[in-house]
Design a protein around this motif. Sequence first.
Motif, PDB file in Angstrom:
ATOM      1  N   GLU A  72       0.932  -1.148  -0.011  1.00  0.00           N
ATOM      2  CA  GLU A  72       0.089   0.034  -0.183  1.00  0.00           C
ATOM      3  C   GLU A  72       1.041   1.193  -0.003  1.00  0.00           C
ATOM      4  O   GLU A  72       0.454   2.250  -0.483  1.00  0.00           O
ATOM      5  CB  GLU A  72      -0.856  -0.154   1.242  1.00  0.00           C
ATOM      6  N   HIS A  88      -7.512  -5.904   2.291  1.00  0.00           N
ATOM      7  CA  HIS A  88      -6.913  -4.964   1.373  1.00  0.00           C
ATOM      8  C   HIS A  88      -7.987  -3.975   0.779  1.00  0.00           C
ATOM      9  O   HIS A  88      -8.980  -4.141   0.450  1.00  0.00           O
ATOM     10  CB  HIS A  88      -6.693  -6.136  -0.016  1.00  0.00           C
ATOM     11  N   VAL A  89      -7.478  -2.553   0.694  1.00  0.00           N
ATOM     12  CA  VAL A  89      -8.310  -1.602   0.492  1.00  0.00           C
ATOM     13  C   VAL A  89      -7.424  -0.697  -0.786  1.00  0.00           C
ATOM     14  O   VAL A  89      -6.659  -0.804  -0.870  1.00  0.00           O
ATOM     15  CB  VAL A  89      -8.632  -0.562   1.751  1.00  0.00           C
ATOM     16  N   MET A  90      -8.515   0.231  -1.223  1.00  0.00           N
ATOM     17  CA  MET A  90      -8.017   0.751  -2.471  1.00  0.00           C
ATOM     18  C   MET A  90      -8.676   1.920  -2.660  1.00  0.00           C
ATOM     19  O   MET A  90      -9.835   2.266  -2.434  1.00  0.00           O
ATOM     20  CB  MET A  90      -8.079   0.100  -3.706  1.00  0.00           C
ATOM     21  N   GLN A  91      -7.909   3.194  -2.942  1.00  0.00           N
ATOM     22  CA  GLN A  91      -8.691   4.424  -3.048  1.00  0.00           C
ATOM     23  C   GLN A  91      -9.013   4.705  -4.348  1.00  0.00           C
ATOM     24  O   GLN A  91      -8.057   4.553  -5.412  1.00  0.00           O
ATOM     25  CB  GLN A  91      -7.777   5.591  -2.814  1.00  0.00           C
ATOM     26  N   ILE A  98     -12.671   1.370  -1.811  1.00  0.00           N
ATOM     27  CA  ILE A  98     -13.277   0.095  -1.821  1.00  0.00           C
ATOM     28  C   ILE A  98     -12.391  -0.986  -1.171  1.00  0.00           C
ATOM     29  O   ILE A  98     -11.249  -0.612  -1.028  1.00  0.00           O
ATOM     30  CB  ILE A  98     -13.423  -0.469  -3.256  1.00  0.00           C
ATOM     31  N   VAL A 100     -11.322  -5.454  -0.652  1.00  0.00           N
ATOM     32  CA  VAL A 100     -11.478  -6.690  -1.334  1.00  0.00           C
ATOM     33  C   VAL A 100     -12.908  -7.259  -1.067  1.00  0.00           C
ATOM     34  O   VAL A 100     -13.529  -8.340  -1.608  1.00  0.00           O
ATOM     35  CB  VAL A 100     -10.408  -7.536  -1.126  1.00  0.00           C
ATOM     36  N   ILE A 101     -13.520  -6.993   0.022  1.00  0.00           N
ATOM     37  CA  ILE A 101     -14.926  -7.467   0.487  1.00  0.00           C
ATOM     38  C   ILE A 101     -16.094  -6.623  -0.099  1.00  0.00           C
ATOM     39  O   ILE A 101     -16.847  -7.368  -0.725  1.00  0.00           O
ATOM     40  CB  ILE A 101     -15.201  -7.373   2.135  1.00  0.00           C
TER      41      ILE A 101
END
Lengths: 132, 273
Positions: A72, A88-91, A98, A100-101
């Motif tokens: 990250e 696991h997160v993402m901007q 968002i 991964v869930i």
Amino acid sequence: MSSNVSRRVVLRGTAAATAGVALLATGARAADHTGHTMDHTGHGGHGTGPMAFDEVYKGRRIVGKPATSGHEAHHGGFAVTIDGQELHVMQNADGTWISVINHYQVFDQPLALTRAGVDALRGATLVPIAMN
Amino acid sequence: MAVRKNQANLTATEKRNFVNALLELKRTGVYDGFVRTHNEFIMSDRDDSDRVGHRSPSFLPWHRRFLIQFEQELQKVDSSVTLPYWDWTADRTAGASIFGADFMGGNGRSRDAQVTTGPFAYSTGKWNINVSVDNRPFLQREIGASGTLPTRAQVDAVLAMPVYDTAPWNSASEGSFRNYLEGWRGAGRVHNSVHVWMGGQMATGVSPNDPVFWLHHAHIDKLWSDWQRMHPSSAYLPAAGTADVVDLNDTMRPWNNVTPAQMLNHSTYYTYA
């Protein structure tokens, strides 16, 4: 239990302080990348950067803070754990988030995203996904 | 010529053959390879770096290629099988026949979202979840708990958009048929909201664990095909020289031997009925 509660209170104070640092850091990063300015019109609140947190939600310890190492960090990112396991997160480009869930639904802040992850887990444990 | 049909029109035999082919790919491990590949792209496709499977122009040709490869694996099991598509603008309740015990099975139960009916129920012993973000080994669904299915009017509004894709070629692209169909923008959030509406694994990066994934994406692929017919002079974009995304004649990972240009015409592989 009572000592545990007071530790949470202390941590919450730390989280607030960390959030302040995160705000400053995000501002500095935006200034460094003038070619990557984003239009936040209509997306009020996204420009303020992710808020750090450390709390117990539905019995799960959830922590979110600016990433200092690992995958990250390469993306100027933010790291989230649920009971110590990485979520696991993402901007997104517009500042929303968002995980991964919740991969197909956007959230304004990592905290709401992480709580939604806890809801979906229904007590299950996150596991690392083997990558080839 | 293989013909992909609306799942609502399948005969009992066609449903059974499709389900049996899915179960065979699951048994041999081929199925889980597709789940793993999908999640690897989900986790690495980013708005600010190299992106192929999602949030980028190649979202549509990447999934077209992905579905063709999966369909070919099904056909190795049973040459009569093709991917059916699920038109969620028409069949839009948890009680629709697609969720019958003879086909995709029903909603998850309230206690733990576990699917307990149909061929993919955990109790059958034939559908364990092996590629997962958590330690639950069963298929989950929470149909309708979050989000709503896109309407026909919302889909038609997206199909009317004349430009395939626009800079910055990611989830923030405005006026982009691709991004509005993918559902990061636009009323109905078309593709994305179907994943959210299904809940369970469908809402996650390991969404192909739920066989409904293939029927959903076959419909998205059909909508792209419909759009191509409606806008014959609209080209795939970007054409060339674009950082981090797949241009018309660039190859796509993980295959590295197929380009968006080669995926524009699906009629040599299948047609839609």
